[in-house]
Design an enzyme around this catalytic site. Sequence first.
Site, PDB file in Angstrom:
ATOM      1  N   ILE A  46      37.856  31.060 -86.767  1.00  0.00           N
ATOM      2  CA  ILE A  46      36.799  30.947 -85.755  1.00  0.00           C
ATOM      3  C   ILE A  46      35.694  31.991 -85.984  1.00  0.00           C
ATOM      4  CG2 ILE A  46      36.357  31.183 -83.272  1.00  0.00           C
ATOM      5  CD1 ILE A  46      39.296  30.127 -82.880  1.00  0.00           C
ATOM      6  N   SER A 170      42.063  33.370 -74.830  1.00  0.00           N
ATOM      7  CA  SER A 170      42.824  32.164 -75.201  1.00  0.00           C
ATOM      8  C   SER A 170      43.256  31.450 -73.934  1.00  0.00           C
ATOM      9  CB  SER A 170      44.062  32.599 -75.991  1.00  0.00           C
ATOM     10  OG  SER A 170      45.004  31.556 -76.032  1.00  0.00           O
ATOM     11  N   TYR A 196      51.067  38.357 -76.862  1.00  0.00           N
ATOM     12  CA  TYR A 196      49.706  37.854 -77.157  1.00  0.00           C
ATOM     13  C   TYR A 196      49.034  37.370 -75.871  1.00  0.00           C
ATOM     14  CZ  TYR A 196      46.270  34.443 -78.986  1.00  0.00           C
ATOM     15  OH  TYR A 196      45.139  33.709 -79.238  1.00  0.00           O
ATOM     16  N   LYS A 200      45.578  38.622 -74.000  1.00  0.00           N
ATOM     17  CA  LYS A 200      44.455  37.701 -73.738  1.00  0.00           C
ATOM     18  C   LYS A 200      44.097  37.714 -72.251  1.00  0.00           C
ATOM     19  CE  LYS A 200      43.697  36.954 -77.820  1.00  0.00           C
ATOM     20  NZ  LYS A 200      42.393  37.122 -78.460  1.00  0.00           N
ATOM     21  N   THR A 231      43.184  26.993 -87.741  1.00  0.00           N
ATOM     22  CA  THR A 231      42.723  28.196 -88.459  1.00  0.00           C
ATOM     23  C   THR A 231      43.899  28.771 -89.263  1.00  0.00           C
ATOM     24  OG1 THR A 231      43.393  29.697 -86.689  1.00  0.00           O
ATOM     25  CG2 THR A 231      41.151  28.814 -86.568  1.00  0.00           C
TER      26      THR A 231
HETATM   27  N1  LIG Z   1      42.943  29.260 -83.329  1.00  0.00           N
HETATM   28  C1  LIG Z   1      43.164  28.985 -82.038  1.00  0.00           C
HETATM   29  O1  LIG Z   1      43.605  27.877 -81.667  1.00  0.00           O
HETATM   30  C2  LIG Z   1      42.872  30.006 -80.990  1.00  0.00           C
HETATM   31  C3  LIG Z   1      43.128  29.675 -79.659  1.00  0.00           C
HETATM   32  C4  LIG Z   1      42.857  30.592 -78.666  1.00  0.00           C
HETATM   33  C5  LIG Z   1      42.294  31.822 -79.001  1.00  0.00           C
HETATM   34  N2  LIG Z   1      42.064  32.121 -80.303  1.00  0.00           N
HETATM   35  C6  LIG Z   1      41.477  33.458 -80.581  1.00  0.00           C
HETATM   36  O2  LIG Z   1      40.385  33.324 -81.464  1.00  0.00           O
HETATM   37  C7  LIG Z   1      40.281  34.478 -82.294  1.00  0.00           C
HETATM   38  C8  LIG Z   1      40.246  34.050 -83.754  1.00  0.00           C
HETATM   39  O3  LIG Z   1      41.408  33.297 -83.995  1.00  0.00           O
HETATM   40  P1  LIG Z   1      41.683  32.544 -85.380  1.00  0.00           P
HETATM   41  O4  LIG Z   1      42.643  31.469 -85.041  1.00  0.00           O
HETATM   42  O5  LIG Z   1      40.407  32.245 -86.066  1.00  0.00           O
HETATM   43  O6  LIG Z   1      42.466  33.709 -86.154  1.00  0.00           O
HETATM   44  P2  LIG Z   1      42.761  33.972 -87.684  1.00  0.00           P
HETATM   45  O7  LIG Z   1      42.561  32.754 -88.495  1.00  0.00           O
HETATM   46  O8  LIG Z   1      44.096  34.651 -87.745  1.00  0.00           O
HETATM   47  O9  LIG Z   1      41.638  35.050 -88.031  1.00  0.00           O
HETATM   48  C9  LIG Z   1      41.760  36.310 -87.442  1.00  0.00           C
HETATM   49  C10 LIG Z   1      40.693  37.213 -87.989  1.00  0.00           C
HETATM   50  O10 LIG Z   1      40.888  38.505 -87.413  1.00  0.00           O
HETATM   51  C11 LIG Z   1      40.894  39.449 -88.474  1.00  0.00           C
HETATM   52  N3  LIG Z   1      41.669  40.627 -88.110  1.00  0.00           N
HETATM   53  C12 LIG Z   1      42.972  40.688 -87.719  1.00  0.00           C
HETATM   54  N4  LIG Z   1      43.309  41.962 -87.491  1.00  0.00           N
HETATM   55  C13 LIG Z   1      42.203  42.713 -87.741  1.00  0.00           C
HETATM   56  C14 LIG Z   1      41.935  44.085 -87.686  1.00  0.00           C
HETATM   57  N5  LIG Z   1      42.883  44.978 -87.355  1.00  0.00           N
HETATM   58  N6  LIG Z   1      40.692  44.523 -88.001  1.00  0.00           N
HETATM   59  C15 LIG Z   1      39.727  43.651 -88.360  1.00  0.00           C
HETATM   60  N7  LIG Z   1      39.925  42.326 -88.430  1.00  0.00           N
HETATM   61  C16 LIG Z   1      41.154  41.870 -88.138  1.00  0.00           C
HETATM   62  C17 LIG Z   1      41.467  38.706 -89.668  1.00  0.00           C
HETATM   63  O11 LIG Z   1      41.116  39.377 -90.848  1.00  0.00           O
HETATM   64  P3  LIG Z   1      42.034  39.447 -92.179  1.00  0.00           P
HETATM   65  O12 LIG Z   1      41.467  38.457 -93.138  1.00  0.00           O
HETATM   66  O13 LIG Z   1      41.861  40.841 -92.639  1.00  0.00           O
HETATM   67  O14 LIG Z   1      43.442  39.145 -91.756  1.00  0.00           O
HETATM   68  C18 LIG Z   1      40.750  37.367 -89.496  1.00  0.00           C
HETATM   69  O15 LIG Z   1      39.423  37.485 -89.984  1.00  0.00           O
HETATM   70  C19 LIG Z   1      41.481  35.358 -81.948  1.00  0.00           C
HETATM   71  O16 LIG Z   1      41.087  36.358 -81.043  1.00  0.00           O
HETATM   72  C20 LIG Z   1      42.444  34.396 -81.281  1.00  0.00           C
HETATM   73  O17 LIG Z   1      43.278  35.050 -80.354  1.00  0.00           O
HETATM   74  C21 LIG Z   1      42.341  31.260 -81.311  1.00  0.00           C
END
Ligand SMILES: NC(=O)c1ccc[n+]([C@@H]2O[C@H](COP(=O)([O-])OP(=O)(O)OC[C@H]3O[C@@H](n4cnc5c(N)ncnc54)[C@H](OP(=O)(O)O)[C@@H]3O)[C@@H](O)[C@H]2O)c1
Length: 311
Positions: A46, A170, A196, A200, A231
């Site tokens: 995202i 979330s 988690y 959130k 993702t």
């Molecule tokens: N996907 C969903 O369905 C969903 C639903 C509800 C909420 N969300 C929220 O949306 C956001 C993004 O989710 P996503 O699904 O896109 O996650 P993702 O694919 O796991 O990507 C997470 C990102 O956060 C980075 N990250 C993790 N720890 C970090 C740190 N200590 N310092 C800097 N960067 C860090 C990761 O970088 P690296 O490459 O270094 O690991 C990656 O770029 C999150 O906050 C998640 O809780 C997602």
Amino acid sequence: MLDTLLDRTVLPGYTSVGYKLRARAWDDLPSMAGKVVIVTGATGGIGLAAAEGFARLGADVRLLVRNAERGERAAAKVRSDVPDAHVGVELCDVSDLASVRAFAEQFTARETRLDVLVHNAGVLPPERTVTKDGIELTFATNVVGPFLLTWLLADLLAAAAPSRVINISSGGMYTAKLDVDDLQSAEGSFDGVRAYAQTKRAEVILTELWAERLHERGVIVHSMHPGWVDTPGVQESLPTFNKVMGPLLRDAGQGADTIVWLGAADAPLRSTGEFWHDRRTRPTHRVPWTKESDEDRRRLWDTCVQLSEVA
Ligand SMILES: NC(=O)c1ccc[n+]([C@@H]2O[C@H](COP(=O)([O-])OP(=O)(O)OC[C@H]3O[C@@H](n4cnc5c(N)ncnc54)[C@H](OP(=O)(O)O)[C@@H]3O)[C@@H](O)[C@H]2O)c1
């Protein structure tokens, strides 16, 4: 009415079906030329899609990442998809308070404004681990690091007023009541999904508290949830969910749409401290027993102040 029905029935609303039905009524977004935007966790998922969305609107986008190589790869992807993009990479591990301080120090020394700060980086680890600051990893990454970053960048945000902070929460937070006595999930056996969801929930509460605090300085603070999005994080942390939901999941661009809208459109500037999904405000509780007390909210804020050593 259709929008509310989709929201309350969760399943269609959170998937790509809900997105497509709602998006039919949406307007184009204004140019963001000259605006500086930070997106944390922008190496993929995202965060990368949000960065691309901002770049498409002409913003000067900074991908805040913890790994330089992954960051440069992400920047190259933005440049290839948006050829005239203004995009740069900023190094910072948001779970590491020294790293957050070092980044904020050099960023504030070299920049004069920050228009939009998107706290997107997030983790859902399977086991309980603590960071070198001694903070449980989920709480450190999703709550304390972003709290400190907002604190340290508040002057730059105020310099660009009206400016915006956007916290990516979330829909999972609807299941959680803030357990202010166990914010770091130390009691009993560790349940990653529960830890988690609690972070959130904390993000949504802190959004409201930051909104009160920054309002007079012209900085609005909103939270949002992206729905269920395909993702790398979901593939890794929730493989069964990912498999079962399969093609119904949103793509990253659909999940990021409301982040870009909150950062670019005029309508979000008319309020602060709200929780959004698909460009509409949403309730922060679905059931009465998840409601926290004023005392719980104050203790959450005080814990963040104390852990991030800003007072
Ligand atoms: N996907 C969903 O369905 C969903 C639903 C509800 C909420 N969300 C929220 O949306 C956001 C993004 O989710 P996503 O699904 O896109 O996650 P993702 O694919 O796991 O990507 C997470 C990102 O956060 C980075 N990250 C993790 N720890 C970090 C740190 N200590 N310092 C800097 N960067 C860090 C990761 O970088 P690296 O490459 O270094 O690991 C990656 O770029 C999150 O906050 C998640 O809780 C997602």
